[in-house]
Design a protein around this motif. Structure first.
Motif, PDB file in Angstrom:
ATOM      1  N   VAL A 363       0.840  -1.203   0.000  1.00 52.74           N
ATOM      2  CA  VAL A 363       0.000   0.000   0.000  1.00 52.74           C
ATOM      3  C   VAL A 363       0.870   1.245   0.000  1.00 52.74           C
ATOM      4  O   VAL A 363       0.690   2.151  -0.826  1.00 52.74           O
ATOM      5  N   ARG A 550      -3.540   6.276  -0.140  1.00 58.05           N
ATOM      6  CA  ARG A 550      -2.773   5.145   0.376  1.00 58.05           C
ATOM      7  C   ARG A 550      -2.429   5.338   1.849  1.00 58.05           C
ATOM      8  O   ARG A 550      -2.366   4.381   2.607  1.00 58.05           O
ATOM      9  N   VAL A 577      -5.173   3.377  -3.235  1.00 59.29           N
ATOM     10  CA  VAL A 577      -3.740   3.105  -3.093  1.00 59.29           C
ATOM     11  C   VAL A 577      -2.925   3.877  -4.133  1.00 59.29           C
ATOM     12  O   VAL A 577      -1.788   4.256  -3.883  1.00 59.29           O
TER      13      VAL A 577
END
Length: 592
Positions: A363, A550, A577
């Motif tokens: 991530v 993210r 993300v």
């Protein structure tokens, strides 16, 4: 004004100015502040393509200055960035204080004392080398914090920030027993977590002498507002540039949560000959208000943990194993913050072999490949640190998390109830609507009512968990504190109970509590500084919601120690993300 929707606070602000160029600029400066930026970057290509803000015309206006020390005006144009005057001063104050602290010599006087403590240092750091970590960055961070008067220690969950600070304090007190230290955090919850962690680490570190452990245990972290002292008459702080804090050492935890205004006021109140240490996770969410000062500072060096040649020689005095010694830099850097920003890189909590560690690292790197980010985390079972992603918001697995709330609501002992409340938490992006935390709070309440465990009628009810949403210095409860409401069996009166590391359980009549939320669920922002065994992350159904990022996903997932259930459409998760928070400031250019 270009493409400006009417009847916004930004329009109202812009309307104060009669010049069309300034109106347009004022609108966008105001809008950027609302989005978390400190200033408006006139060289931002995406912005300048769609907005006609002429730099030369701005410079010709009386209300715009390039030298606010000589010519005080509402707007400051500096390094091709347009600021409201106040925010330019905030940024300037932070930069000036860092330079002042780093120009001091108070830390250097400890170098000879440290050399006399080589055996002591070896003893307390001998457990901090791992097979996958050649260098003990906890050791380097502690030494850096001793010899420098401004240091940032950053690292993800479980990398040992509190352990590092505990060992730093042990070193500091062994050299200077009379030195005064204060620890603070942005919220009461984060301060309580620091107190708990500090006590636990000090207790476990058997190589720290008893007298020094006692000194560490006497330090009680509080909120930054409490440290600075609130002047209720004019909403200012008691401690400022005219009345500096007396402490020799100030340690600030969860510094990523601090906005530019509070950071500037904190820096303003610190003595020029004091020591300031900022702790936090540079990858976590930035502050709700304008500014991402901690992240900006962490990202100034080209890469983390670059140590100047002279400091490499000094630090290597304390490293016995040749394989673990610091390497010399490829070239000497003139970066003011080189060696003052130390990133702890080994997570003692999240192993990259397991889902949480693997997923959170993907991530934060922005990796969204089908076979990577969306790796089929299907069945957790007895897996360690499991992540499950489900597009079904009614996934039966959600019921497993509801069982933890049943355990909480069935617990009569108040101390055990607090512990069981930490077993699970639902984290939402928004407050209202289908995916909001208020909806999920009500969902849990209905479930517990169906089991006969609670009756949620009324503003307050028996066994209701609540989060305080504003500071109350008279009661000693703060924004983010978690309490549990219980009815007294004898008087039928409702009380709210709080855990206190120093005083144990405290209680007050609920009539004293005016600002709170029920807290079976909370926003991800409010979860910062907390840990739970199991976490449900609820993302909205619209990938275009601008607050998805993210950093938001990373913060939510890393609140969990054991298991994570992410309820989200896959495309929403992927888009979140891909979106990285980049707040505009002039910190990097000005400090370099």
């Amino acid at each position: 004004m270009n493409s400006i929707s009417q009847n916004t606070i930004h329009d109202t602000f812009a309307a104060y100015f009669k010049n069309a160029v300034l109106q347009n600029a004022a609108y966008w400066v105001s809008k950027k502040l609302e989005e978390g930026h400190i200033c408006l970057d006139l060289e931002d290509e995406l912005f300048s393509e769609n907005n006609n803000i002429d730099k030369e015309k701005l410079l010709s206006l009386d209300l715009v200055t390039t030298d606010p020390q000589k010519n005080i005006q509402p707007f400051v144009l500096f390094n091709n960035k347009l600021y409201l005057q106040r925010y330019f001063y905030y940024e300037t104050g932070i930069i000036d204080k860092i330079k002042t602290l780093l120009s001091g010599n108070t830390g250097k006087k400890y170098q000879n004392e440290l050399l006399k403590k080589k055996q002591f240092i070896e003893n307390i750091f001998k457990d901090n080398i791992n097979e996958d970590q050649r260098i003990s960055w906890q050791l380097i961070a502690s030494l850096s914090a001793i010899i420098n008067d401004f240091v940032i220690i950053t690292g993800g969950p479980g990398t040992g920030k509190t352990t590092t600070i505990t060992k730093f304090l042990a070193l500091l007190f062994s050299i200077d027993p009379g030195i005064s230290v204060s620890i603070a955090a942005p919220t009461g919850k984060a301060a309580a977590r620091m107190n708990e962690s500090l006590a636990n680490v000090a207790e476990k570190e058997s190589n720290i002498p008893e007298d020094i452990r006692n000194k560490i245990n006497k330090i009680s972290a509080g909120t930054i507002h409490r440290l600075l002292g609130v002047n209720y008459h004019n909403n200012s702080f008691v401690h400022n540039s005219e009345n500096r804090l007396k402490q020799d050492v100030i340690i600030i935890d969860e510094a990523s949560m601090i906005d530019v205004a509070l950071m500037a006021k904190l820096f303003d109140a610190i003595r020029d000959d004091a020591k300031l240490i900022l702790l936090g996770d540079k990858n976590q969410l930035a502050s709700v208000e304008a500014g991402s000062i901690f992240g900006d500072l962490c990202n100034i060096p080209d890469k983390s943990n670059i140590i100047n040649t002279a400091d490499v020689d000094f630090y290597n005095n304390f490293i016995i194993d040749e394989k673990q010694k610091l390497p010399y830099p490829e070239s000497n850097t003139e970066n003011l913050l080189a060696g003052k920003i130390i990133e702890l890189q080994h997570s003692y909590r999240f192993d990259l072999k397991y889902d949480i560690g693997k997923f959170s690292s993907l991530v934060i790197a922005g990796i969204t490949g089908e076979n990577q980010l969306l790796y089929p985390y299907e069945k957790c079972g007895n897996k360690v640190q499991c992540v499950k992603i489900s597009e079904d918001y009614n996934d039966p697995v959600f019921n497993d998390y509801l069982k933890y709330y049943e355990e909480y609501a069935s617990e009569e002992d108040i101390e055990k109830a607090f512990e069981k409340l930490k077993k699970s938490m639902i984290l939402c992006v928004v407050r209202e609507g289908t995916y909001g935390f208020k909806t999920y709070n009500r969902l849990v309440e209905k479930h517990l009512e169906s089991k006969g465990l609670i009756n949620s009628d009324g503003i307050f009810y028996h066994k209701q968990p609540v989060m305080i949403t504003s500071n109350d210095y008279n009661l000693g409860v703060f924004n983010g504190d978690i309490g549990i409401i219980r009815k007294d069996d004898d008087t039928e009166q409702m009380y709210i109970y709080f855990q206190d590391d120093k005083e144990g359980i405290r209680k007050f009549p609920v009539v004293n509590i005016t600002s709170f939320d029920t807290v079976y669920a909370m926003t991800i922002h409010k979860s910062q500084g907390s840990e739970y065994d199991n976490v449900v992350v609820v993302l909205p159904g619209d990938e275009n919601i601008h607050i998805l990022s993210r950093e938001l996903i990373y913060t939510a997932v890393t609140r969990a120690r054991k298991n994570v259930l992410i309820l989200s459409k896959k495309e929403v998760l992927i888009q979140a993300v891909k979106r990285k928070i980049n707040r505009i400031s002039g910190i990097k250019e000005r400090i370099v």
